[in-house]
Scaffold this motif. Structure first.
Motif, PDB file in Angstrom:
ATOM      1  N   ASN A  44      52.822  17.808  44.233  1.00  0.00           N
ATOM      2  CA  ASN A  44      54.096  17.596  44.923  1.00  0.00           C
ATOM      3  C   ASN A  44      54.821  18.941  45.001  1.00  0.00           C
ATOM      4  O   ASN A  44      55.465  19.374  44.057  1.00  0.00           O
ATOM      5  CB  ASN A  44      54.946  16.570  44.159  1.00  0.00           C
ATOM      6  N   SER A  47      58.662  19.139  44.360  1.00  0.00           N
ATOM      7  CA  SER A  47      59.017  18.976  42.953  1.00  0.00           C
ATOM      8  C   SER A  47      58.693  20.227  42.147  1.00  0.00           C
ATOM      9  O   SER A  47      59.431  20.596  41.234  1.00  0.00           O
ATOM     10  CB  SER A  47      58.293  17.775  42.354  1.00  0.00           C
ATOM     11  N   THR A 435      59.186   4.883  35.998  1.00  0.00           N
ATOM     12  CA  THR A 435      60.514   4.502  36.470  1.00  0.00           C
ATOM     13  C   THR A 435      61.597   4.871  35.475  1.00  0.00           C
ATOM     14  O   THR A 435      62.673   5.347  35.847  1.00  0.00           O
ATOM     15  CB  THR A 435      60.553   2.989  36.739  1.00  0.00           C
ATOM     16  N   THR A 438      62.137   8.658  35.432  1.00  0.00           N
ATOM     17  CA  THR A 438      62.840   9.038  36.664  1.00  0.00           C
ATOM     18  C   THR A 438      64.328   8.741  36.552  1.00  0.00           C
ATOM     19  O   THR A 438      65.177   9.568  36.894  1.00  0.00           O
ATOM     20  CB  THR A 438      62.258   8.290  37.868  1.00  0.00           C
ATOM     21  N   LEU A 442      67.295  11.497  36.602  1.00  0.00           N
ATOM     22  CA  LEU A 442      68.340  11.396  37.619  1.00  0.00           C
ATOM     23  C   LEU A 442      69.728  11.227  37.006  1.00  0.00           C
ATOM     24  O   LEU A 442      70.729  11.395  37.705  1.00  0.00           O
ATOM     25  CB  LEU A 442      68.033  10.235  38.568  1.00  0.00           C
ATOM     26  N   ASN A 503      67.102  16.027  41.345  1.00  0.00           N
ATOM     27  CA  ASN A 503      66.684  14.830  42.091  1.00  0.00           C
ATOM     28  C   ASN A 503      65.235  14.954  42.556  1.00  0.00           C
ATOM     29  O   ASN A 503      64.451  14.004  42.423  1.00  0.00           O
ATOM     30  CB  ASN A 503      67.610  14.615  43.289  1.00  0.00           C
ATOM     31  N   ASN A 507      61.982  12.709  41.214  1.00  0.00           N
ATOM     32  CA  ASN A 507      61.071  11.981  42.109  1.00  0.00           C
ATOM     33  C   ASN A 507      59.623  12.374  41.852  1.00  0.00           C
ATOM     34  O   ASN A 507      58.711  11.536  41.911  1.00  0.00           O
ATOM     35  CB  ASN A 507      61.440  12.264  43.561  1.00  0.00           C
ATOM     36  N   ARG A 510      58.459  10.654  38.722  1.00  0.00           N
ATOM     37  CA  ARG A 510      58.253   9.217  38.945  1.00  0.00           C
ATOM     38  C   ARG A 510      56.846   8.958  39.476  1.00  0.00           C
ATOM     39  O   ARG A 510      56.136   8.064  38.988  1.00  0.00           O
ATOM     40  CB  ARG A 510      59.284   8.702  39.936  1.00  0.00           C
ATOM     41  N   ASP A 511      56.422   9.746  40.465  1.00  0.00           N
ATOM     42  CA  ASP A 511      55.078   9.567  41.023  1.00  0.00           C
ATOM     43  C   ASP A 511      54.002   9.998  40.033  1.00  0.00           C
ATOM     44  O   ASP A 511      52.929   9.391  39.964  1.00  0.00           O
ATOM     45  CB  ASP A 511      54.942  10.367  42.320  1.00  0.00           C
TER      46      ASP A 511
END
Length: 522
Positions: A44, A47, A435, A438, A442, A503, A507, A510-511
């Motif tokens: 990513n 990120s 989750t 994340t 956040l 942020n 993300n 999270r992935d």
């Protein structure tokens, strides 16, 4: 088939099947959960870039206070723009400020360089002042105004434009400055001005009284006195060399310039002198280096780069502490809710509903009023964040447990006799980790934003010599940022980068921690 029968036997060879053994082991290694998450995170790009920027900001906040930047306040250089002696050679961080000036003020700015070259009071030419190291005018362009009025668009080094200041010092300090001048070759003390002469006009701004060293008419126009008659001179006369500024120094009976006035005291240690100093060199005498501030100075006179580093440290400290505490409380609370359900879930949800209805800003304000005096501003702010901050993490954890607790692998574990604690933390929680992490990451930008907002509004006060907040810096700049934009721009950039990058970073995590994506090529 007939053709195959006609192939001679010499053409056939026995195959070596030793390399086809069923016992052969493949040279592959299993990839662990966290390594697989790291590899997916690296794919990513957004990120990764966000993580690099966050790391750079954290590095800046750690290294800057260790670079030997003094944490002193200098009110004379307050609100100054960025200035660096290396970068100014290429036109960057010059400490310059651009404005439109009339002729009188252009003479005033140029005259500071002339006076800096005349420490002995014997006179300096206009050309020497223009070429002086202490000349504040960086550039000038003539601009035709209305009618015959001519104005000038000029850029001025605000640090050099401070010029001269009056100071009250002891006799011993006066002698120390004289010794330092001889050793360094840098002039600090300059002749006093004859304020009682008919050629001195007292400025409204008392901070610049020491800068009007030349003879002036009542119209603030510089004059030359010829045979007792004052003749006004213009900027064109000075630039062309047809005229020179005439000093208005205070002199003794022998005509020598006076460098100090006795103002009180009886001994060499207590006697007080009023002196006129070139502030730029006086700063060097006091601190041992020339004034240079990479991001300028704040509204009080502190180094803005150091103040921003302190602000980032404070914001990240509060945000990370809140995130970790909320993660622990929210994960435990939400896991119990989601796993057991029923009456347990009903009661715990009602408690969470009651707490979530309490406005955060009211809690933070009350804690600062009644609790900060006992435990301090930072602990009371942490209590305010934690009081209701864990509820969102608990809700996400609860949802994930409801999602996975009836899965086949959970039922199998329960059938094999696994205890509730093992099922919660070994089977369900890892699948919810993406989750939960994340949501925790956040929380950091939201805490930074909330803390900055409270500081900006003045509800929380972090303004001290050793501690500040990015919100406090923005609050100080709110009413003056149009004239001093660096006071608003640099802290706002830092806050924006922290908000956006955390942020994007969240993300990506999270992935990366989502078990359902293991082995999936993106």
């Amino acid at each position: 088939m007939e053709e195959l029968k006609n192939i001679p036997k010499e053409k056939f060879e026995f195959a070596d099947r030793s390399d086809m053994s069923h016992d052969k082991k493949f040279d592959t290694k299993p990839i662990g959960y966290f390594k697989d998450a790291f590899l997916r995170f690296c794919k990513n790009k957004a990120s990764v870039v966000a993580a690099i920027i966050i790391f750079a900001i954290i590095l800046y906040a750690i290294i800057t206070p260790l670079c030997g930047i003094p944490e002193f306040i200098d009110t004379t250089y307050a609100k100054m723009g960025p200035r660096n002696l290396v970068l100014r050679e290429i036109g960057i961080a010059t400490g310059g400020s651009s404005d439109n000036y009339n002729e009188r003020y252009m003479i005033y700015h140029y005259a500071l360089g002339v006076a800096a070259e005349d420490a002995e009071g014997t006179g300096a030419t206009w050309q020497e002042g223009v070429e002086s190291y202490y000349q504040p005018v960086l550039s000038m362009k003539e601009k035709q105004g209305r009618g015959n009025n001519v104005t000038y668009d000029a850029s001025v080094d605000t640090y050099l434009d401070v010029g001269f200041r009056y100071r009250s010092i002891s006799q011993s300090e006066y002698n120390s400055i004289r010794e330092w001048e001889e050793q360094s070759g840098i002039k600090v003390l300059y002749p006093l001005i004859d304020e009682k002469s008919g050629y001195y006009v007292a400025p409204a701004d008392q901070n610049i009284t020491a800068n009007y060293w030349y003879k002036m008419s009542s119209k603030w126009q510089p004059v030359n006195v010829v045979n007792g008659k004052a003749e006004e001179i213009s900027l064109d006369d000075l630039l062309s060399g047809d005229a020179q500024l005439e000093d208005n120094y205070l002199r003794d009976e022998s005509g020598n310039p006076v460098y100090y006035q006795y103002t009180g005291g009886g001994t060499s240690e207590t006697a007080q002198y009023r002196v006129r100093v070139l502030y730029y060199n006086y700063y060097v005498y006091q601190h041992g280096f020339e004034p240079q501030y990479l991001f300028g100075t704040d509204s009080q006179g502190y180094d803005l780069s150091l103040r921003m580093a302190r602000g980032v440290q404070l914001s990240l400290l509060i945000a990370v502490c809140v995130s970790v505490i909320n993660l622990v409380l929210g994960a435990i609370y939400g896991a119990i809710e989601g796993y057991y359900g029923g009456a347990v879930d009903l009661v715990m949800e009602r408690i969470a509903d009651i707490l979530s209805g309490v406005p955060f800003i009211v809690v933070a304000t009350l804690f600062q009023i009644h609790l900060a005096a006992q435990v301090g501003a930072i602990p009371s702010l942490l209590f305010a964040f934690v009081l209701t901050g864990w509820i969102s993490t608990a809700a996400r954890t609860r949802t994930q447990f409801y999602r996975f607790k009836n899965s086949e692998y959970v039922l199998a574990a329960r059938t094999l006799g696994a205890r509730d604690r093992r099922i919660i933390w070994k089977h369900i929680f890892p699948n919810s980790l993406g989750t939960i992490i994340t949501s925790s990451i956040l929380i950091i930008p939201s805490v930074i934003f909330s803390e900055s907002m409270l500081s900006f509004l003045g509800i929380v006060n972090f303004g001290s010599s050793t501690m500040t907040s990015l919100g406090t810096l923005l609050s100080d700049a709110a009413s003056i940022w149009t004239r001093y934009p660096h006071l608003m721009v640099f802290p706002a950039i830092i806050i924006s980068l922290l908000m956006i990058c955390f942020n994007l970073f969240g993300n990506g995590l999270r992935d990366a921690f989502n078990p359902s994506l293991r082995g999936v090529e993106e």
